[in-house]
Scaffold this motif. Structure first.
Motif, PDB file in Angstrom:
ATOM      1  N   PHE A 179      28.379  34.114  37.724  1.00  0.00           N
ATOM      2  CA  PHE A 179      28.993  35.423  37.550  1.00  0.00           C
ATOM      3  C   PHE A 179      27.941  36.463  37.918  1.00  0.00           C
ATOM      4  CE2 PHE A 179      31.210  32.552  34.754  1.00  0.00           C
ATOM      5  CZ  PHE A 179      32.541  32.903  34.894  1.00  0.00           C
ATOM      6  N   VAL A 180      28.178  37.208  38.986  1.00  0.00           N
ATOM      7  CA  VAL A 180      27.229  38.198  39.491  1.00  0.00           C
ATOM      8  C   VAL A 180      27.782  39.587  39.187  1.00  0.00           C
ATOM      9  CG1 VAL A 180      26.016  39.070  41.506  1.00  0.00           C
ATOM     10  CG2 VAL A 180      26.489  36.616  41.293  1.00  0.00           C
ATOM     11  N   VAL A 181      27.009  40.395  38.466  1.00  0.00           N
ATOM     12  CA  VAL A 181      27.418  41.750  38.099  1.00  0.00           C
ATOM     13  C   VAL A 181      27.118  42.685  39.265  1.00  0.00           C
ATOM     14  CG1 VAL A 181      27.024  43.664  36.516  1.00  0.00           C
ATOM     15  CG2 VAL A 181      27.064  41.297  35.660  1.00  0.00           C
ATOM     16  N   ASP A 182      28.115  43.449  39.654  1.00  0.00           N
ATOM     17  CA  ASP A 182      27.961  44.433  40.728  1.00  0.00           C
ATOM     18  C   ASP A 182      28.750  45.677  40.335  1.00  0.00           C
ATOM     19  OD1 ASP A 182      27.447  45.811  42.995  1.00  0.00           O
ATOM     20  OD2 ASP A 182      28.638  44.545  44.331  1.00  0.00           O
ATOM     21  N   GLY A 183      28.117  46.523  39.524  1.00  0.00           N
ATOM     22  CA  GLY A 183      28.788  47.735  39.075  1.00  0.00           C
ATOM     23  C   GLY A 183      29.944  47.411  38.147  1.00  0.00           C
ATOM     24  N   SER A 184      31.130  47.834  38.522  1.00  0.00           N
ATOM     25  CA  SER A 184      32.322  47.589  37.706  1.00  0.00           C
ATOM     26  C   SER A 184      33.029  46.302  38.103  1.00  0.00           C
ATOM     27  CB  SER A 184      33.290  48.771  37.855  1.00  0.00           C
ATOM     28  OG  SER A 184      33.681  48.911  39.216  1.00  0.00           O
ATOM     29  N   ARG A 185      32.360  45.464  38.877  1.00  0.00           N
ATOM     30  CA  ARG A 185      32.958  44.205  39.317  1.00  0.00           C
ATOM     31  C   ARG A 185      32.053  43.034  38.922  1.00  0.00           C
ATOM     32  NH1 ARG A 185      34.154  47.936  43.234  1.00  0.00           N
ATOM     33  NH2 ARG A 185      36.322  47.979  43.976  1.00  0.00           N
ATOM     34  N   ILE A 186      32.702  41.923  38.711  1.00  0.00           N
ATOM     35  CA  ILE A 186      31.999  40.653  38.522  1.00  0.00           C
ATOM     36  C   ILE A 186      32.439  39.719  39.640  1.00  0.00           C
ATOM     37  CG2 ILE A 186      31.753  38.617  37.065  1.00  0.00           C
ATOM     38  CD1 ILE A 186      31.888  40.335  34.644  1.00  0.00           C
ATOM     39  N   ARG A 187      31.469  39.279  40.437  1.00  0.00           N
ATOM     40  CA  ARG A 187      31.758  38.344  41.529  1.00  0.00           C
ATOM     41  C   ARG A 187      31.634  36.919  40.976  1.00  0.00           C
ATOM     42  NH1 ARG A 187      33.369  42.477  44.914  1.00  0.00           N
ATOM     43  NH2 ARG A 187      31.668  43.956  45.312  1.00  0.00           N
ATOM     44  N   VAL A 188      32.658  36.119  41.142  1.00  0.00           N
ATOM     45  CA  VAL A 188      32.719  34.778  40.567  1.00  0.00           C
ATOM     46  C   VAL A 188      32.628  33.746  41.686  1.00  0.00           C
ATOM     47  CG1 VAL A 188      34.026  33.216  39.069  1.00  0.00           C
ATOM     48  CG2 VAL A 188      34.186  35.701  38.726  1.00  0.00           C
ATOM     49  N   THR A 189      31.728  32.785  41.492  1.00  0.00           N
ATOM     50  CA  THR A 189      31.551  31.711  42.481  1.00  0.00           C
ATOM     51  C   THR A 189      31.320  30.395  41.749  1.00  0.00           C
ATOM     52  OG1 THR A 189      30.517  33.249  44.031  1.00  0.00           O
ATOM     53  CG2 THR A 189      30.215  30.895  44.449  1.00  0.00           C
TER      54      THR A 189
END
Length: 1145
Positions: free
Chosen positions: A189-199
């Protein structure tokens, strides 16, 4: 009025300004770079709409940060990075409302984090940006009321310490740290501002900024907590606006359908607003634990029930909507704070306890640990001090289950100085990141994986940590890291990119470690130790198919499957192995890789701990026909072949696999393989429509397969050994032999009678026993060939006797056998063989050649020689025995056959058989002989006394030299150890260069080590000459040589009295007493006894000092050991030669 701002580069050589131009609109400015020394303009940017005077030059000097105003485009401000030449390098949006304004920005001292203060309508926010893989991430946002007048600064030397203060007097210091959000099932789970990128990294290794799908929130993400247990995938997210969001994700095996999608998450409803949620973790699937902060704004409390400061809060979650397995649930959640504890000290980290439900461990400043149990549990809702603490504050903490007898989890912590701690003890002093691996289904941790600051990766068994064997097995990690050239027993992996960190692992059979480089890329490595651990675990659970798959995938030696529990145990489980694998291609590959050696004891001895001894013999394995307990290859292949025939259906591939097991046996079972091919050929030639024919390959295909696996010449000889000329011709043709080579030979064999054909084939194949049987059955016409074959192959004599029934022919075989033994100089065996065939003349010559005078005279009796001939023969034997150095035996012949008393007594004196000489002299009343014996015994006694006195002096000299050499060796060894310890403190390069001069040295050295090729390469003649000199000098003591110490000890041992010497000494003492020479006898016994005691004491002293490095000059003396030996060996067998009447008190 013209406004301008200024920012200096880190080295002060240049500075940048942001200034207005006279002829441009007020909002448009230029970025100018100036030289400090000359004051001249170095570069100028284009005219752009910059915001205010916001400008900062990166301390490293690479980029200059500024902000564009894009209100005219109805977009939010844009952060722009310039190079020193004034050209725009890159840019990114602050992702906010259009009216937002950037009022401040500043780089940290490491130039990797950029902080901006963004002013919105109701608040000011501190935003921390980070760049990875050319993508700028908003990693953190901290909001302040706009009326407080927010200011901030970075710590000048600590790159992760941010200091914020307000005009109202509130100052806050934020100590930041990097946390990796990778779950136990390897989902990132990568935090990028108001988004969480899931891989899901277990599905695809996508490096950020790429991802599988994303989740968008209403505000910037501040903290994330993941709960992937009990078939539920829960995600809790704390936002910068004080909201809490809960999501229930789908099962991972359905995530491929979510690729490229973005989901919006709703904030859960709550009775109160959580202004900030820090250290957010899950206690269970419906309870969260976090640290909440309630501050004071403009004199008013902003918190529940008037609370302020930091509180430990337990939050209960309830979902009003039913979860649909195929949909992501992100609404209908309600959060309620059910318990709170005020905190007086800063919380460093919180970790849930996997060993106990609804409990966690809280770490306060200083490394103090407290255990918290949920309020829903009995006697819950309170903190209790743990039995152990960390030695310092550990920013990264984990609690891991490690199994064993204790149900407690083991706490691991890593502080900012790189000290990896476990249960209050330091495991490693230079750690940079760590993770855990489990190869078991219950998720019990089996290995600790960590990287050091020297870019070395270690894999440590948790059992070693529990048993305290880490330092002994891994050399405390620092010393090993300094010995990079020691590859023989290396227990680490070199990380190829500097600064890479461990972000997670792939558990179970994947056995992979995930690394992220400094530039952001992801790398996946498979440490050999983890791979072998997963293979061993699969073998222990009898998952043979999975084990074989991992062995093939990671190119591990196939023999590890056989050798792990011992090949005898594998033979027992061969049917299960074949049945589970059920793939003939994989089985064939496995069969071809089987070899004799045990790979777990040589190749993988540093990675695998054997559960059982490989010498375990199983009775069930012995029941296999042809099982050989001393032949691993053949026994394993026999078990696999039997299992294939019993478990798998008939097919051409199965038959080829069976042929492979026969060809790879040790030795190859080629005849059995050819028998199977012969059956297939006969099936083809029969002409009947056999339904089984489709289950077998063609005979030609099977033969080509066998020839591909084996030596073609060996297969051809095996076909000849079956006496099938057609099969032999088929083999020769398919092995591409020249017909001119084999066809005439086969045609000649075909024209012979069957017996002679078999004989000729056996001779060619050197099967001499079979050839002898066949030629014996051919009749008397081939008796000459029979005898010639026996004479050329002497090992056939016993079989020849069995095959011969005619007495005359048996005598001929025996005589030929005796001649063969006589040629081999086995004279006594030859004489016995001659006697069996009544050839007495040859028997007499053989006994005489062997020196057996009794045998010669006995055969002479059989020949019925006359008296004169017997006496003449006795005289000749007597002379021969004297020449051979056997005077005692010659004396017997002289006395018994020649009746020569004087010669007999003289020979007994020469043989030092004093008692017998004296007895014979008294028997014949020969005073002259008695006088001769007296003189000879006195002379012999005197010479022995001189020899023992000289030997006593040599024992003292050799022992003194040994102690001096040993002392010098110990002093040199201590000096070398001291030098090595001082070199160990140097860095890698210096230590490796400095220690190279000592790597080949010891207390002694046979030669020097130089870098020239001439000193290494030597001629064969020179090597042989040195070896011959070494053989000649063996046994000599060379002062200063490497072997002098051992040579002295061996020489002392060689000075001991032999049994023969002790018997002669006792006989001489008795003779001297009988002749009235008691004083000479007493002196001889005392001298011999002192010599023997001194020699035994010296050897005992040397043996006691060799295994130790302790020097004790007071205890290690010959006198002390001499008296000790006298007391201990007074009545031992070694001193039985003494006469007690002469024993000194």
């Amino acid at each position: 009025m013209l406004e301008s701002s200024i920012s200096w580069r880190g080295d002060g050589k240049y500075f940048a300004t942001l200034s207005e131009s006279c002829n441009s609109p007020p909002s448009h400015k230029r970025l100018k770079v100036w030289e400090r020394d000359s004051g001249a303009a170095h570069a100028t940017s284009e005219m752009k709409a910059f915001i205010g005077s916001v400008l900062d030059w990166m301390p490293s000097g690479a980029k200059i940060a500024a902000v564009y105003d894009r209100k005219k485009e109805n977009e939010c401000p844009l952060l722009v990075l310039f190079e020193r030449n004034g050209l725009e390098r890159s840019s990114f949006s602050i992702d906010d409302r259009m009216d937002a304004t950037v009022v401040m920005l500043k780089w940290n001292c490491d130039s990797d984090l950029l902080v901006t203060v963004v002013r919105s309508e109701n608040y000011d926010s501190v935003r921390i940006w980070y760049c990875s893989n050319n993508h700028w991430y908003l990693k953190q946002e901290i909001r302040y009321p706009s009326q407080e007048g927010l200011k901030f600064m970075w710590h000048p030397t600590k790159p992760l310490q941010l200091i914020c203060w307000t005009l109202s007097g509130r100052s806050t210091t934020y100590n930041l740290c990097w946390n990796t959000a990778v779950t136990e099932n390897s989902t990132a789970f990568v935090v990028d501002g108001s988004r969480i990128r899931v891989t899901p990294l277990s599905i695809s290794l996508l490096p950020p900024p790429m991802y599988l799908f994303s989740i968008k929130f209403s505000s910037t993400v501040r903290d994330v907590a993941v709960h992937f247990k009990s078939s539920r995938n829960l995600l809790a997210v704390g936002l910068s606006n004080g909201c809490l969001c809960i999501l229930e994700l789908l099962q991972i095996d359905t995530w491929e359908e979510l690729e490229g999608k973005e989901y919006s998450a709703e904030a859960c409803s709550s009775e109160t607003l959580f202004r900030s949620l820090l250290h957010l973790i899950w206690l269970d699937s419906h309870t969260l634990l976090s640290v909440s902060h309630y501050g004071v704004i403009n004199g008013k409390y902003h918190g529940q029930n008037g609370l302020s400061g930091y509180h430990l809060e337990e939050i209960e979650l309830v979902c009003s909507e039913d979860h649909v397995p195929s949909l992501m649930t992100c609404s209908g959640w309600h959060a309620k704070a059910i318990h709170g504890i005020p905190l007086q000290r800063p919380v460093i980290s919180i970790a849930s306890d996997p060993a106990k439900q609804s409990s966690a461990v809280i770490q306060f400043d200083g490394g103090n640990l407290f255990k918290y149990t949920s309020k829903s549990c009995i006697q819950g809702g309170a903190m209790k001090r743990c039995d152990f603490n960390f030695l310092s504050s550990c920013l990264w903490m984990s609690l891991v289950p490690i199994g064993g007898t204790s149900s407690e989890s083991l706490p691991f912590g890593l502080d900012d100085m790189g000290r990896l701690q476990v249960s209050g003890k330091i495991l490693c002093n230079n750690c940079s990141s760590f993770s855990f691996y489990s190869n078991r289904g219950d998720q019990v941790i089996t290995h600790l994986i960590f990287a050091t600051k020297q870019d070395l990766l270690f894999v440590v068994d948790t059992s070693d940590i529990l048993h305290g064997d880490v330092e002994s097995k891994y050399d405390s990690f620092i010393q090993v890291g300094n010995k990079r050239r020691d590859r023989g027993n290396r227990k680490y992996i070199n990380i190829w990119e500097r600064g890479a960190k461990i972000i997670g692992v792939l558990h179970g059979d994947e056995a992979a470690v995930l690394l992220q480089t400094t530039r952001g890329n992801l790398e996946c490595i498979y440490p050999r130790k983890l791979v072998l651990a997963s293979i061993v675990n699969a073998l222990a659970e009898q998952r043979f198919k999975d084990a074989l798959y991992m062995v093939r995938r990671h190119r591990i030696d196939f023999n590890v499957i056989i050798d792990y529990c011992g090949w005898q145990t594998f033979v027992q489980h061969a049917p299960e192995f074949v049945k589970e694998v059920n793939n003939l291609n994989h089985l064939t590959e496995f069969i071809c890789a089987i070899k004799k050696e045990n790979v777990t004891e040589r190749l993988y001895e540093n990675y695998i701990a054997l559960p059982y001894t490989n010498e375990t013999k199983d009775e069930e394995a012995r029941e296999l026909k042809g099982f050989d307990p001393d032949n691993k290859v053949s026994s394993v292949l026999l078990a696999i072949r039997t299992a294939i025939q019993g478990q798998l259906a008939e097919s051409p591939a199965r038959e080829l696999c069976i042929l492979t097991t026969l060809a790879r046996s040790d030795p190859p079972a080629l005849e059995e393989a050819l028998e199977r091919i012969k059956v297939i050929r006969e099936m083809e030639l029969s002409g009947f429509d056999d339904p089984r024919r489709i289950n077998f390959p063609s005979a030609e295909e099977a033969l080509k397969h066998l020839l591909w696996l084996s030596d073609s010449e060996a297969v051809f000889e095996a076909a000849l050994g079956l006496y099938d000329l057609n099969l032999a011709a088929m083999v020769a043709l398919n092995s591409q032999k020249d017909p001119k080579e084999f066809l005439p030979f086969l045609q000649e064999l075909q024209r012979m009678p069957d017996v002679m054909m078999h004989y000729t084939i056996d001779l060619k194949l050197k099967r001499h026993e079979n050839a002898l049987k066949h030629i014996a059955s051919a009749g008397d016409a081939h008796y000459v060939d029979f005898m010639n074959l026996i004479k050329k192959n002497p090992q056939l004599f016993p079989l020849g006797l069995l095959l011969t029934t005619d007495p005359n022919k048996r005598n001929q075989v025996l005589e030929a056998w005796g001649d063969h033994l006589n040629d081999l100089k086995c004279f006594e065996h030859a004489a016995t063989t001659y006697l069996c065939c009544s050839n007495l003349e040859k028997a007499l010559k053989a006994y005489r050649s062997s020196g057996s005078w009794s045998g010669v005279l006995a055969v002479a009796g059989l020949l019925k020689l006359g008296k004169d001939e017997t006496v003449q023969l006795a005289h000749e034997l007597c002379e021969e025995l004297q020449a051979l150095g056997k005077p005692g035996e010659a004396a017997k012949i002289a006395l018994e056959y020649c009746a020569d008393v004087k010669s007999g007594v003289g020979l007994l004196i020469t043989a030092r058989e004093w008692e017998d000489a004296l007895r014979i002299s008294f028997l014949h009343r020969r005073d002259d002989l008695i006088s001769e014996i007296r003189n000879a015994s006195l002379e012999c006694g005197g010479s022995l006394i001189s020899e023992y006195e000289e030997g006593l002096e040599k024992v003292g000299k050799y022992l003194t030299r040994y102690l001096a050499v040993r002392q010098r060796r110990l002093l040199l060894a201590a000096k070398l150890r001291s030098d090595e310890r001082s070199m160990a403190d140097l860095d890698d390069d210096t230590a490796s260069e400095a220690s190279s001069n000592f790597s080949g040295m010891s207390a002694y050295t046979r030669g020097t080590r130089t870098g020239s090729a001439a000193s290494i390469v030597s001629s064969t003649a020179g090597s042989k000459a040195r070896e011959s000199r070494r053989q000649r000098n063996r046994g000599k003591i060379r002062p200063g040589s490497p072997d002098e110490e051992m040579a002295l000890v061996e020489h002392l041992k060689g000075m001991s009295l032999t049994n023969g010497a002790m018997c002669e000494l006792r006989s001489l003492l008795i003779c001297l007493v009988m002749l009235g020479k008691q004083e000479i006898a007493r002196k001889l016994q005392r001298t011999g006894e002192n010599f023997q005691l001194s020699q035994i004491a010296a050897v005992k002293l040397a043996e006691d000092t060799m295994p130790t490095d302790v020097m004790d000059e007071r205890e290690q003396t010959l006198e002390r050991y001499f008296h000790k030996a006298r007391v201990e060996l007074q009545n031992s067998e070694a001193f039985s030669w003494r006469c007690k009447v002469f024993v000194s008190p």
